[in-house]
Design a protein around this motif. Structure first.
Motif, PDB file in Angstrom:
ATOM      1  N   GLN A  73       0.826  -1.150   0.302  1.00 30.97           N
ATOM      2  CA  GLN A  73      -0.726   0.455   0.020  1.00 30.97           C
ATOM      3  C   GLN A  73       0.860   1.559  -0.275  1.00 30.97           C
ATOM      4  O   GLN A  73       1.456   1.190   0.397  1.00 30.97           O
ATOM      5  N   PRO A  74       0.435   2.429  -0.303  1.00 35.64           N
ATOM      6  CA  PRO A  74       1.056   3.411  -0.130  1.00 35.64           C
ATOM      7  C   PRO A  74       1.995   4.416   1.155  1.00 35.64           C
ATOM      8  O   PRO A  74       0.734   4.407   1.495  1.00 35.64           O
ATOM      9  N   ALA A  75       3.053   4.279   0.889  1.00 30.57           N
ATOM     10  CA  ALA A  75       3.574   4.782   2.483  1.00 30.57           C
ATOM     11  C   ALA A  75       4.589   5.756   1.890  1.00 30.57           C
ATOM     12  O   ALA A  75       5.121   5.707   1.220  1.00 30.57           O
ATOM     13  N   THR A  76       4.782   6.659   3.078  1.00 29.06           N
ATOM     14  CA  THR A  76       6.840   6.917   2.812  1.00 29.06           C
ATOM     15  C   THR A  76       7.377   5.950   3.407  1.00 29.06           C
ATOM     16  O   THR A  76       7.241   5.071   3.681  1.00 29.06           O
ATOM     17  N   PRO A  87      26.147   2.508  -7.777  1.00 29.36           N
ATOM     18  CA  PRO A  87      25.671   4.190  -7.635  1.00 29.36           C
ATOM     19  C   PRO A  87      23.714   4.001  -8.046  1.00 29.36           C
ATOM     20  O   PRO A  87      24.188   4.292  -9.278  1.00 29.36           O
ATOM     21  N   LEU A  88      23.395   4.530  -7.306  1.00 33.11           N
ATOM     22  CA  LEU A  88      21.632   4.665  -8.093  1.00 33.11           C
ATOM     23  C   LEU A  88      20.964   5.795  -7.879  1.00 33.11           C
ATOM     24  O   LEU A  88      21.244   7.060  -7.070  1.00 33.11           O
ATOM     25  N   THR A  89      19.948   6.133  -8.665  1.00 33.24           N
ATOM     26  CA  THR A  89      19.184   7.088  -8.424  1.00 33.24           C
ATOM     27  C   THR A  89      17.859   6.346  -8.421  1.00 33.24           C
ATOM     28  O   THR A  89      17.787   5.089  -8.786  1.00 33.24           O
ATOM     29  N   ALA A  90      16.851   6.414  -6.865  1.00 31.77           N
ATOM     30  CA  ALA A  90      15.793   6.225  -6.980  1.00 31.77           C
ATOM     31  C   ALA A  90      14.375   6.814  -7.281  1.00 31.77           C
ATOM     32  O   ALA A  90      14.518   8.311  -7.003  1.00 31.77           O
ATOM     33  N   ALA A  91      13.577   6.325  -8.355  1.00 28.75           N
ATOM     34  CA  ALA A  91      12.387   7.022  -8.543  1.00 28.75           C
ATOM     35  C   ALA A  91      11.027   6.683  -8.217  1.00 28.75           C
ATOM     36  O   ALA A  91      11.183   5.795  -7.868  1.00 28.75           O
ATOM     37  N   PHE A  92      10.479   7.577  -6.675  1.00 31.38           N
ATOM     38  CA  PHE A  92       9.224   7.040  -5.883  1.00 31.38           C
ATOM     39  C   PHE A  92       8.070   7.638  -7.126  1.00 31.38           C
ATOM     40  O   PHE A  92       8.403   8.953  -7.241  1.00 31.38           O
ATOM     41  N   VAL A  93       7.837   6.387  -6.858  1.00 33.72           N
ATOM     42  CA  VAL A  93       6.389   6.334  -8.362  1.00 33.72           C
ATOM     43  C   VAL A  93       4.896   6.382  -7.467  1.00 33.72           C
ATOM     44  O   VAL A  93       4.728   5.474  -6.813  1.00 33.72           O
ATOM     45  N   SER A 112      19.744   7.998   4.604  1.00 27.84           N
ATOM     46  CA  SER A 112      18.431   7.624   4.155  1.00 27.84           C
ATOM     47  C   SER A 112      17.552   8.794   3.500  1.00 27.84           C
ATOM     48  O   SER A 112      17.936   9.219   3.250  1.00 27.84           O
ATOM     49  N   HIS A 113      16.903   7.864   1.877  1.00 30.92           N
ATOM     50  CA  HIS A 113      16.289   8.557   1.309  1.00 30.92           C
ATOM     51  C   HIS A 113      14.925   8.673   1.034  1.00 30.92           C
ATOM     52  O   HIS A 113      15.008   7.377   0.805  1.00 30.92           O
ATOM     53  N   CYS A 114      13.731   9.325   1.003  1.00 33.79           N
ATOM     54  CA  CYS A 114      12.595   9.408   1.375  1.00 33.79           C
ATOM     55  C   CYS A 114      11.711  10.147   0.130  1.00 33.79           C
ATOM     56  O   CYS A 114      11.691  10.475   0.099  1.00 33.79           O
ATOM     57  N   SER A 115      10.926   9.247  -0.446  1.00 29.31           N
ATOM     58  CA  SER A 115       9.415   9.444  -0.982  1.00 29.31           C
ATOM     59  C   SER A 115       8.841  10.980  -0.184  1.00 29.31           C
ATOM     60  O   SER A 115       8.668  10.575   0.948  1.00 29.31           O
ATOM     61  N   LYS A 116       8.741  11.671  -1.291  1.00 32.23           N
ATOM     62  CA  LYS A 116       8.218  12.833  -0.634  1.00 32.23           C
ATOM     63  C   LYS A 116       6.447  12.855  -0.393  1.00 32.23           C
ATOM     64  O   LYS A 116       6.069  13.414   0.532  1.00 32.23           O
ATOM     65  N   GLU A 117       5.975  11.745  -0.429  1.00 27.77           N
ATOM     66  CA  GLU A 117       4.088  11.173  -0.330  1.00 27.77           C
ATOM     67  C   GLU A 117       4.090   9.649  -0.509  1.00 27.77           C
ATOM     68  O   GLU A 117       5.326   9.138  -0.713  1.00 27.77           O
TER      69      GLU A 117
END
Length: 150
Positions: A73-76, A87-93, A112-117
């Motif tokens: 389910q959607p969550a941060t 080295p990676l780039t994460a796309a929060f989708v 820690s790298h987190c989604s903005k929503e």
């Protein structure tokens, strides 16, 4: 004699477990994701264990491949790079395929790298892939994962 055999057996099992724990995942199911005119061949990490291991211990990844993490389910969602060599780039989708935010992540760190929503999907690609393709936050991804979720 029995104690010696048991000790050797325990050591063998421990070394085997450590060896397997340091092997990259390679047998995950795959899905196609479109990003504008570009196609991504993504491994799908869906179970908690698959998501935990992610791209750890991987020494290389072809430029058109990535890994998509699917949550229930959607969550941060927050990611780090422990034991990750690339080295990676994460796309929060978001559910509809919209990229909420992109974050460059440095190898072998615990930042820690987190989604903005809240999101259900995180797509990891080689660092710079999104930038080189001019794909930014707000861009839409397509594919089976996002079908019917618009």
């Amino acid at each position: 004699m029995f104690l010696r055999f048991f000790s050797l057996l325990a050591l063998s099992v421990s070394l085997t477990a450590i060896s397997h724990a340091q092997q990259p995942q390679s047998q995950l199911p795959r899905t196609r994701i479109s990003a504008g005119m570009y196609q991504i061949d993504a491994q799908v990490a869906q179970s908690p264990r698959e998501r935990e291991i992610g791209l750890m211990f991987r020494k290389e990844m072809p430029p058109t491949e990535g890994m998509v993490f699917v949550f229930e389910q959607p969550a941060t969602q927050c990611f780090w790079m422990r034991n990750t060599l690339l080295p990676l780039t994460a796309a929060f989708v978001a559910d509809d395929g919209r990229i909420v935010n992109l974050v460059d992540m440095q190898p072998m760190t615990e930042d820690s790298h987190c989604s903005k929503e809240p999101v259900r999907f995180v797509l990891e690609m080689n660092q710079g892939w999104f930038a080189h393709k001019n794909i930014k936050a707000g861009s839409k991804l397509g594919g089976e994962l996002f079908a019917g979720r618009r």
